[in-house]
Scaffold this active site. Structure first.
Site, PDB file in Angstrom:
ATOM      1  N   ARG A 167      -0.559  -9.123  13.103  1.00 47.85           N
ATOM      2  CA  ARG A 167      -1.153  -8.106  12.217  1.00 47.85           C
ATOM      3  C   ARG A 167      -1.984  -8.776  11.123  1.00 47.85           C
ATOM      4  O   ARG A 167      -3.051  -8.276  10.743  1.00 47.85           O
ATOM      5  CB  ARG A 167      -0.046  -7.235  11.591  1.00 47.85           C
ATOM      6  CG  ARG A 167       0.515  -6.229  12.572  1.00 47.85           C
ATOM      7  CD  ARG A 167       1.904  -5.736  12.237  1.00 47.85           C
ATOM      8  NE  ARG A 167       2.053  -5.098  10.949  1.00 47.85           N
ATOM      9  CZ  ARG A 167       3.233  -4.834  10.382  1.00 47.85           C
ATOM     10  NH1 ARG A 167       4.359  -5.144  11.008  1.00 47.85           N
ATOM     11  NH2 ARG A 167       3.282  -4.241   9.217  1.00 47.85           N
ATOM     12  N   ARG A 179      -9.971   0.417   8.549  1.00 49.58           N
ATOM     13  CA  ARG A 179      -9.593  -0.976   8.831  1.00 49.58           C
ATOM     14  C   ARG A 179     -10.675  -1.731   9.576  1.00 49.58           C
ATOM     15  O   ARG A 179     -10.471  -2.913   9.884  1.00 49.58           O
ATOM     16  CB  ARG A 179      -8.343  -0.984   9.694  1.00 49.58           C
ATOM     17  CG  ARG A 179      -7.054  -1.200   8.930  1.00 49.58           C
ATOM     18  CD  ARG A 179      -5.938  -0.816   9.859  1.00 49.58           C
ATOM     19  NE  ARG A 179      -4.790  -1.638   9.728  1.00 49.58           N
ATOM     20  CZ  ARG A 179      -3.640  -1.183   9.214  1.00 49.58           C
ATOM     21  NH1 ARG A 179      -3.538   0.036   8.764  1.00 49.58           N
ATOM     22  NH2 ARG A 179      -2.605  -1.971   9.170  1.00 49.58           N
ATOM     23  N   ARG A 230      11.206  -0.810  11.035  1.00 54.89           N
ATOM     24  CA  ARG A 230      10.115  -0.632  11.998  1.00 54.89           C
ATOM     25  C   ARG A 230      10.172  -1.665  13.112  1.00 54.89           C
ATOM     26  O   ARG A 230      10.473  -2.829  12.868  1.00 54.89           O
ATOM     27  CB  ARG A 230       8.771  -0.743  11.270  1.00 54.89           C
ATOM     28  CG  ARG A 230       8.338   0.562  10.670  1.00 54.89           C
ATOM     29  CD  ARG A 230       7.162   0.465   9.750  1.00 54.89           C
ATOM     30  NE  ARG A 230       6.046  -0.331  10.217  1.00 54.89           N
ATOM     31  CZ  ARG A 230       4.923  -0.494   9.532  1.00 54.89           C
ATOM     32  NH1 ARG A 230       4.779   0.107   8.358  1.00 54.89           N
ATOM     33  NH2 ARG A 230       3.941  -1.246  10.002  1.00 54.89           N
ATOM     34  N   LYS A 279       0.842  -1.213   0.000  1.00 50.95           N
ATOM     35  CA  LYS A 279       0.000   0.000   0.000  1.00 50.95           C
ATOM     36  C   LYS A 279       0.874   1.259   0.000  1.00 50.95           C
ATOM     37  O   LYS A 279       0.654   2.181  -0.775  1.00 50.95           O
ATOM     38  CB  LYS A 279      -0.928   0.008   1.234  1.00 50.95           C
ATOM     39  CG  LYS A 279      -1.839  -1.222   1.325  1.00 50.95           C
ATOM     40  CD  LYS A 279      -2.747  -1.172   2.541  1.00 50.95           C
ATOM     41  CE  LYS A 279      -2.052  -1.279   3.879  1.00 50.95           C
ATOM     42  NZ  LYS A 279      -1.400  -2.595   4.147  1.00 50.95           N
ATOM     43  N   ARG A 288      11.831  -5.335   4.836  1.00 45.87           N
ATOM     44  CA  ARG A 288      11.562  -3.923   4.507  1.00 45.87           C
ATOM     45  C   ARG A 288      12.518  -2.963   5.202  1.00 45.87           C
ATOM     46  O   ARG A 288      12.861  -3.132   6.362  1.00 45.87           O
ATOM     47  CB  ARG A 288      10.131  -3.565   4.927  1.00 45.87           C
ATOM     48  CG  ARG A 288       9.873  -2.050   4.832  1.00 45.87           C
ATOM     49  CD  ARG A 288       8.435  -1.667   4.955  1.00 45.87           C
ATOM     50  NE  ARG A 288       7.785  -2.266   6.091  1.00 45.87           N
ATOM     51  CZ  ARG A 288       6.468  -2.279   6.258  1.00 45.87           C
ATOM     52  NH1 ARG A 288       5.693  -1.746   5.329  1.00 45.87           N
ATOM     53  NH2 ARG A 288       5.943  -2.825   7.317  1.00 45.87           N
TER      54      ARG A 288
HETATM   55  P1  AP5 Z   1       4.831  -1.684   1.814  1.00 49.84           P
HETATM   56  O1  AP5 Z   1       4.501  -0.861   0.616  1.00 49.84           O
HETATM   57  O2  AP5 Z   1       5.589  -1.047   2.921  1.00 49.84           O
HETATM   58  O3  AP5 Z   1       3.495  -2.410   2.346  1.00 49.84           O
HETATM   59  P2  AP5 Z   1       2.248  -1.860   3.146  1.00 49.84           P
HETATM   60  O4  AP5 Z   1       1.031  -2.507   2.559  1.00 49.84           O
HETATM   61  O5  AP5 Z   1       2.263  -0.350   3.176  1.00 49.84           O
HETATM   62  O6  AP5 Z   1       2.564  -2.508   4.541  1.00 49.84           O
HETATM   63  P3  AP5 Z   1       2.495  -1.976   6.036  1.00 49.84           P
HETATM   64  O7  AP5 Z   1       3.269  -2.926   6.872  1.00 49.84           O
HETATM   65  O8  AP5 Z   1       2.883  -0.526   6.125  1.00 49.84           O
HETATM   66  O9  AP5 Z   1       1.011  -2.127   6.317  1.00 49.84           O
HETATM   67  P4  AP5 Z   1       0.355  -2.306   7.677  1.00 49.84           P
HETATM   68  O10 AP5 Z   1      -1.025  -2.177   7.248  1.00 49.84           O
HETATM   69  O11 AP5 Z   1       0.651  -3.523   8.456  1.00 49.84           O
HETATM   70  O12 AP5 Z   1       1.066  -1.165   8.575  1.00 49.84           O
HETATM   71  P5  AP5 Z   1       0.574   0.264   9.020  1.00 49.84           P
HETATM   72  O13 AP5 Z   1       1.746   1.130   9.128  1.00 49.84           O
HETATM   73  O14 AP5 Z   1      -0.587   0.713   8.216  1.00 49.84           O
HETATM   74  O15 AP5 Z   1       5.613  -2.992   1.292  1.00 49.84           O
HETATM   75  C1  AP5 Z   1       6.102  -3.954   2.221  1.00 49.84           C
HETATM   76  C2  AP5 Z   1       7.463  -4.481   1.720  1.00 49.84           C
HETATM   77  O16 AP5 Z   1       7.233  -5.236   0.512  1.00 49.84           O
HETATM   78  C3  AP5 Z   1       8.454  -3.370   1.352  1.00 49.84           C
HETATM   79  O17 AP5 Z   1       9.735  -3.782   1.709  1.00 49.84           O
HETATM   80  C4  AP5 Z   1       8.316  -3.244  -0.189  1.00 49.84           C
HETATM   81  O18 AP5 Z   1       9.522  -2.815  -0.793  1.00 49.84           O
HETATM   82  C5  AP5 Z   1       7.975  -4.681  -0.579  1.00 49.84           C
HETATM   83  N1  AP5 Z   1       7.087  -4.749  -1.750  1.00 49.84           N
HETATM   84  C6  AP5 Z   1       6.060  -3.901  -2.067  1.00 49.84           C
HETATM   85  N2  AP5 Z   1       5.453  -4.308  -3.205  1.00 49.84           N
HETATM   86  C7  AP5 Z   1       6.101  -5.449  -3.601  1.00 49.84           C
HETATM   87  C8  AP5 Z   1       5.944  -6.344  -4.703  1.00 49.84           C
HETATM   88  N3  AP5 Z   1       4.990  -6.162  -5.619  1.00 49.84           N
HETATM   89  N4  AP5 Z   1       6.775  -7.413  -4.783  1.00 49.84           N
HETATM   90  C9  AP5 Z   1       7.761  -7.612  -3.844  1.00 49.84           C
HETATM   91  N5  AP5 Z   1       7.959  -6.791  -2.773  1.00 49.84           N
HETATM   92  C10 AP5 Z   1       7.143  -5.716  -2.666  1.00 49.84           C
HETATM   93  O19 AP5 Z   1       0.006  -0.059  10.495  1.00 49.84           O
HETATM   94  C11 AP5 Z   1       0.858  -0.377  11.576  1.00 49.84           C
HETATM   95  C12 AP5 Z   1       0.037  -0.504  12.853  1.00 49.84           C
HETATM   96  O20 AP5 Z   1      -0.631   0.747  13.147  1.00 49.84           O
HETATM   97  C13 AP5 Z   1      -1.100  -1.540  12.802  1.00 49.84           C
HETATM   98  O21 AP5 Z   1      -0.627  -2.840  13.140  1.00 49.84           O
HETATM   99  C14 AP5 Z   1      -2.062  -0.976  13.870  1.00 49.84           C
HETATM  100  O22 AP5 Z   1      -1.622  -1.267  15.177  1.00 49.84           O
HETATM  101  C15 AP5 Z   1      -1.947   0.519  13.669  1.00 49.84           C
HETATM  102  N6  AP5 Z   1      -2.930   1.093  12.720  1.00 49.84           N
HETATM  103  C16 AP5 Z   1      -2.639   1.729  11.546  1.00 49.84           C
HETATM  104  N7  AP5 Z   1      -3.773   2.134  10.943  1.00 49.84           N
HETATM  105  C17 AP5 Z   1      -4.801   1.732  11.736  1.00 49.84           C
HETATM  106  C18 AP5 Z   1      -6.220   1.835  11.623  1.00 49.84           C
HETATM  107  N8  AP5 Z   1      -6.813   2.435  10.567  1.00 49.84           N
HETATM  108  N9  AP5 Z   1      -6.974   1.291  12.606  1.00 49.84           N
HETATM  109  C19 AP5 Z   1      -6.403   0.703  13.694  1.00 49.84           C
HETATM  110  N10 AP5 Z   1      -5.065   0.560  13.843  1.00 49.84           N
HETATM  111  C20 AP5 Z   1      -4.263   1.070  12.868  1.00 49.84           C
END
Ligand code: AP5
Length: 208
Positions: free
Chosen positions: A166, A89, A155, A14, A123
């Site tokens: 997660r 979410r 992270r 994402k 990552r």
């Molecule tokens: P990346 O693009 O970083 O993936 P992402 O989908 O953004 O993953 P996140 O880990 O950021 O998502 P998340 O939803 O768990 O975390 P968030 O910060 O939102 O890509 C991942 C890796 O893969 C990278 O190394 C990239 O280079 C590689 N990659 C990308 N595309 C690829 C491809 N096609 N092929 C191969 N490799 C590829 O949330 C963190 C925490 O915050 C949650 O656990 C929760 O506690 C809290 N939180 C956040 N938002 C909310 C909400 N709305 N409600 C409640 N809690 C929340």
């Protein structure tokens, strides 16, 4: 133009795709994960509350998230819509969002569970510009990050046991949103188990 939601499991790409789509749509990326990490780093009350949930891979309570979003979308750069990354979410978050702004597309990046751990555990991001890299799939160029000031960041929640939590939170609380948005004709699925460029092309094709 209204707002876009980027939807998918942890590690679906994402954040990676948001940075690319932003260049084409001009919509600012609004990542609740990034906002929460900034709050944790700043030691605010929100950050202190959120940290315990994030550290164990659980979702932060809806009221905390919605307060952040309500403030963020009042900012001037959000007046023509935004690109939500990692929000909503839960169904209560989606219901609240529908009262705040018009959503035109929910773009689901679909990736099988077995790919997630290797994606997340490899990552890194550039602490200077926020570019997202992967040790194997998208390595930092040998000449360094395109911003010219690469600072490697990893992270705290990018470890195998937290990723599995997660992923369970995603299946239990977030995946049901697919039906919610499908019934409103806003949901578009894209195969995320491919190269980064191919996925960007498909996402842009949906938006065009
Ligand atoms: P990346 O693009 O970083 O993936 P992402 O989908 O953004 O993953 P996140 O880990 O950021 O998502 P998340 O939803 O768990 O975390 P968030 O910060 O939102 O890509 C991942 C890796 O893969 C990278 O190394 C990239 O280079 C590689 N990659 C990308 N595309 C690829 C491809 N096609 N092929 C191969 N490799 C590829 O949330 C963190 C925490 O915050 C949650 O656990 C929760 O506690 C809290 N939180 C956040 N938002 C909310 C909400 N709305 N409600 C409640 N809690 C929340």
């Amino acid at each position: 133009m209204g707002s876009i939601v980027l939807f998918g499991p942890p590690g679906a790409g994402k954040g990676t795709q948001a940075q690319r789509i932003m260049e084409h749509t001009g919509l600012p990326q609004v990542s609740t994960g990034d906002m929460l990490r900034a709050a944790v780093k700043a030691g605010t009350a929100v950050g202190l509350e959120a940290k315990s949930y994030m550290d164990r891979g659980a979702l932060v309570p809806d009221d905390v998230i919605l307060a952040l979003i309500r403030d963020r979308i009042k900012e001037a750069d959000a007046s023509n819509g935004v690109m939500f990354d990692g929000f909503p979410r839960t169904i209560p978050q989606a219901e609240a969002l529908s009262e705040l702004t018009e959503i035109t597309h929910v773009l689901a990046i679909e990736v099988p569970d077995e790919r997630i751990v290797e994606r997340i555990c490899g990552r890194s991001t550039c602490g200077h510009c926020g570019a997202v890299y992967h040790d194997t799939f998208n390595p930092v160029p040998s000449e360094g990050c395109s911003c010219g000031h690469y600072q490697e960041k990893r992270r705290a929640d990018d470890n195998e046991s937290t990723v599995l939590s997660r992923l369970s939170a995603y299946h239990e609380q977030t995946a049901p949103l697919a039906n919610w948005y499908e019934s409103r004709d806003l949901f578009y699925r894209v195969n995320g188990d491919r190269g980064i460029d191919e996925i960007t092309q498909d996402l842009l094709a949906v938006l065009n």
